[in-house]
Motif scaffolding. Structure first.
Motif, PDB file in Angstrom:
ATOM      1  N   ILE A 261     -27.493  24.337  14.946  1.00  0.00           N
ATOM      2  CA  ILE A 261     -26.782  25.621  14.933  1.00  0.00           C
ATOM      3  C   ILE A 261     -26.182  25.906  16.307  1.00  0.00           C
ATOM      4  O   ILE A 261     -25.012  26.268  16.443  1.00  0.00           O
ATOM      5  N   SER A 262     -26.987  25.742  17.355  1.00  0.00           N
ATOM      6  CA  SER A 262     -26.489  26.016  18.707  1.00  0.00           C
ATOM      7  C   SER A 262     -25.420  25.009  19.115  1.00  0.00           C
ATOM      8  O   SER A 262     -24.547  25.330  19.924  1.00  0.00           O
ATOM      9  N   ALA A 263     -25.462  23.787  18.546  1.00  0.00           N
ATOM     10  CA  ALA A 263     -24.454  22.776  18.879  1.00  0.00           C
ATOM     11  C   ALA A 263     -23.071  23.172  18.381  1.00  0.00           C
ATOM     12  O   ALA A 263     -22.060  22.661  18.885  1.00  0.00           O
ATOM     13  N   ILE A 264     -23.001  24.061  17.393  1.00  0.00           N
ATOM     14  CA  ILE A 264     -21.721  24.602  16.958  1.00  0.00           C
ATOM     15  C   ILE A 264     -21.408  25.889  17.719  1.00  0.00           C
ATOM     16  O   ILE A 264     -20.285  26.112  18.168  1.00  0.00           O
ATOM     17  N   ALA A 265     -22.411  26.741  17.880  1.00  0.00           N
ATOM     18  CA  ALA A 265     -22.187  28.070  18.447  1.00  0.00           C
ATOM     19  C   ALA A 265     -21.720  28.014  19.906  1.00  0.00           C
ATOM     20  O   ALA A 265     -20.741  28.688  20.280  1.00  0.00           O
ATOM     21  N   ILE A 266     -22.390  27.211  20.741  1.00  0.00           N
ATOM     22  CA  ILE A 266     -22.060  27.217  22.170  1.00  0.00           C
ATOM     23  C   ILE A 266     -20.686  26.609  22.443  1.00  0.00           C
ATOM     24  O   ILE A 266     -19.869  27.222  23.148  1.00  0.00           O
ATOM     25  N   PRO A 267     -20.354  25.396  21.922  1.00  0.00           N
ATOM     26  CA  PRO A 267     -19.007  24.869  22.185  1.00  0.00           C
ATOM     27  C   PRO A 267     -17.890  25.787  21.676  1.00  0.00           C
ATOM     28  O   PRO A 267     -16.865  25.949  22.344  1.00  0.00           O
ATOM     29  N   TRP A 268     -18.100  26.390  20.498  1.00  0.00           N
ATOM     30  CA  TRP A 268     -17.044  27.257  19.972  1.00  0.00           C
ATOM     31  C   TRP A 268     -16.895  28.509  20.843  1.00  0.00           C
ATOM     32  O   TRP A 268     -15.775  28.963  21.088  1.00  0.00           O
ATOM     33  N   PHE A 269     -18.008  29.048  21.319  1.00  0.00           N
ATOM     34  CA  PHE A 269     -17.958  30.215  22.208  1.00  0.00           C
ATOM     35  C   PHE A 269     -17.155  29.900  23.460  1.00  0.00           C
ATOM     36  O   PHE A 269     -16.293  30.686  23.888  1.00  0.00           O
ATOM     37  N   VAL A 270     -17.409  28.733  24.063  1.00  0.00           N
ATOM     38  CA  VAL A 270     -16.691  28.362  25.282  1.00  0.00           C
ATOM     39  C   VAL A 270     -15.227  28.087  24.977  1.00  0.00           C
ATOM     40  O   VAL A 270     -14.325  28.490  25.724  1.00  0.00           O
ATOM     41  N   LEU A 271     -14.949  27.427  23.866  1.00  0.00           N
ATOM     42  CA  LEU A 271     -13.574  27.051  23.535  1.00  0.00           C
ATOM     43  C   LEU A 271     -12.702  28.284  23.294  1.00  0.00           C
ATOM     44  O   LEU A 271     -11.566  28.358  23.768  1.00  0.00           O
ATOM     45  N   VAL A 272     -13.227  29.267  22.549  1.00  0.00           N
ATOM     46  CA  VAL A 272     -12.404  30.435  22.224  1.00  0.00           C
ATOM     47  C   VAL A 272     -12.319  31.417  23.389  1.00  0.00           C
ATOM     48  O   VAL A 272     -11.371  32.202  23.472  1.00  0.00           O
ATOM     49  N   THR A 273     -13.302  31.409  24.300  1.00  0.00           N
ATOM     50  CA  THR A 273     -13.261  32.348  25.424  1.00  0.00           C
ATOM     51  C   THR A 273     -12.506  31.776  26.619  1.00  0.00           C
ATOM     52  O   THR A 273     -11.962  32.548  27.417  1.00  0.00           O
ATOM     53  N   THR A 274     -12.477  30.443  26.746  1.00  0.00           N
ATOM     54  CA  THR A 274     -11.788  29.835  27.886  1.00  0.00           C
ATOM     55  C   THR A 274     -10.527  29.075  27.482  1.00  0.00           C
ATOM     56  O   THR A 274      -9.635  28.887  28.305  1.00  0.00           O
ATOM     57  N   GLY A 275     -10.486  28.588  26.235  1.00  0.00           N
ATOM     58  CA  GLY A 275      -9.357  27.775  25.787  1.00  0.00           C
ATOM     59  C   GLY A 275      -9.329  26.401  26.413  1.00  0.00           C
ATOM     60  O   GLY A 275      -8.325  25.679  26.304  1.00  0.00           O
ATOM     61  N   SER A 276     -10.407  25.979  27.037  1.00  0.00           N
ATOM     62  CA  SER A 276     -10.434  24.727  27.799  1.00  0.00           C
ATOM     63  C   SER A 276     -11.335  23.698  27.132  1.00  0.00           C
ATOM     64  O   SER A 276     -12.543  23.928  26.980  1.00  0.00           O
ATOM     65  N   ALA A 277     -10.758  22.541  26.741  1.00  0.00           N
ATOM     66  CA  ALA A 277     -11.569  21.450  26.207  1.00  0.00           C
ATOM     67  C   ALA A 277     -12.453  20.851  27.292  1.00  0.00           C
ATOM     68  O   ALA A 277     -13.568  20.397  27.028  1.00  0.00           O
TER      69      ALA A 277
END
Length: 444
Positions: free
Chosen positions: A33-49
């Motif tokens: 669950i956290s493996a989806i939640a954390i990357p998506w949180f960073v991606l949508v808040t920073t826009g940086s891969a």
């Protein structure tokens, strides 16, 4: 004895294996669950891969580094105690992330630090549960190879529940809710280990009073124990080759999970729910594959099944993401890959457990897993940098080609013949008690 009495006795006999598998299921589901939640949180808040990959690196870097040195501690202190403490601490730190975010105090640097702590603490907890599988199989009178097959089922099932729940939570409530559920899973896992496992299970290996004499794992000191683990692994060419192959594939799988699939979901417009869908498809069929492996793989030769599994589960996943195929086609290819991949971990688990003496399982498994997981921290980091520099499509094609070459060129080495030569020997040369239904230990 009545059928009811027989059923009660059977459930009591299977309690050790059922307990540790339940603890694994709960802990691994929360991690997915956290493996989806954390990357998506960073991606949508920073826009940086790149920053998304950096978060994955900060979790898996400490995870791998700590695991290399945890084995002697698990052997000495006992896996049960290590597992319980690790789950409690992981729960507290995981819960701290959404609390700080709600208070406006979660900077990117603080997030990286907390993720690093979670990775460092989760590492000994995962190893401790893994080490208890052989003991649980022996106490439950289940052949070791069948127990590793069931462990593979649990891993795939957690990969189904975790991504499905994680994707839904992120889409409906937000990524921080996923981290709250992750913390709850760690709490539940600690309770299972503390309460559900039989008394006496998971004690330190090698105590003279418990083993009728001999040398305690603690008597030679920590560094002596660690050197013993390295020396044993160096003398096992098959295990070393397995570590090298899996190290490369784990790097590519980590890049796929942490960067490639989230970026694909965003660029294609499918959104975070698609991440959960494709990984759930992979894990559902992987669960089926692991169940089949646990049930019938003893009738099959390990080596051809092993390499066929790699062929199906490897390159096609990367190529279908690069092809621009519709979501249903991606899910189908992922599902087929999961079916082949379901046979891999049961085979790997049986091969490694049967070649390692029980009193050295923590050390050797810890070192071996550190080697095979060494590429995972770099996977997200390198995957993010590669996508930022070359674009998603070319990187996916290159990853698929490397995956295919790694898993099939390695198969030409002569030590792979040892895979089938040691079948049925059991751990450290002894045969595990067989269940009444199957007097021959099965390979999975």
């Amino acid at each position: 004895m009545s059928s009811r009495g027989t059923g009660v006795a059977g459930r009591a006999r299977l309690r050790p294996l059922a307990g540790i598998l339940t603890a694994l299921l709960v802990a691994q589901s929360g991690t997915r669950i956290s493996a989806i939640a954390i990357p998506w949180f960073v991606l949508v808040t920073t826009g940086s891969a790149t920053q998304t990959g950096l978060v994955a690196f900060c979790e898996m870097g400490p995870y791998v580094a700590i695991k290399a040195f945890t084995g002697p501690l698990v052997d000495r202190v006992g896996p049960r105690r290590i597992s319980w403490v690790a789950d409690v601490v992981s729960a507290a730190v995981a819960l701290l992330i959404p609390l700080l975010h709600a208070g406006g105090m979660l900077s990117f640097g603080v997030l990286l630090a907390l993720v690093a702590v979670i990775g460092a603490v989760r590492s000994p907890g995962d190893l401790a549960k893994d080490v208890m599988i052989p003991e649980a199989a022996e106490r439950s009178q289940v052949p070791l190879e069948r127990a590793t097959g069931l462990e593979g089922v649990v891993e795939r099932l957690s990969g189904t529940v975790g991504p499905a729940v994680g994707g839904a939570l992120v889409a409906l409530v937000g990524p921080m809710a996923g981290l709250g559920v992750n913390a709850a899973c760690f709490v539940l896992g600690s309770l299972v280990v503390a309460v559900a496992l039989p008394r006496g299970m998971g004690r330190p290996h090698g105590r003279p009073a418990e083993r009728g004499g001999g040398v305690s794992a603690a008597e030679g000191g920590y560094w002596h124990s660690l050197r013993q683990g390295f020396a044993f692994l160096r003398g096992e060419p098959l295990l070393l080759t397995l570590c090298a192959m899996i190290g490369v594939t784990n790097l590519l799988d980590a890049a796929c999970a942490a960067v490639f699939v989230p970026v694909w979901a965003k660029e294609s417009g499918h959104g975070p729910a698609a991440i959960g869908l494709v990984w759930a498809a992979f894990s559902v069929t992987g669960t089926v594959g692991s169940l089949v492996a646990a049930a019938v793989a003893h009738r099959l030769r390990r080596r051809p099944v092993f390499f066929l599994g790699w062929l199906v589960t490897g390159a096609p996943r990367f190529l279908v993401l690069a092809s621009g195929a519709p979501l249903w086609a991606v899910a189908v290819v992922m599902g087929i890959g999961g079916l082949g991949g379901g046979f891999l971990n049961p085979i790997i688990g049986a091969v490694t457990y049967e070649r390692i003496p029980p009193e050295m399982v923590g050390r050797v498994r810890g070192i071996g897993q550190a080697l095979t997981w060494a590429g995972i921290p770099l996977g997200g980091l390198l995957g993010g940098a590669a996508v930022a520099g070359a674009g998603l499509g070319p990187v996916l094609v290159a990853a698929g080609v490397v995956y295919f070459l790694t898993t099939h060129l390695a198969g030409l080495r002569p030590e792979w013949r040892e895979m089938d030569r040691h079948r049925g020997r059991g751990r450290a040369g002894s045969v595990h008690p067989a269940t009444p239904a199957d007097a021959t230990p099965s390979a999975s």
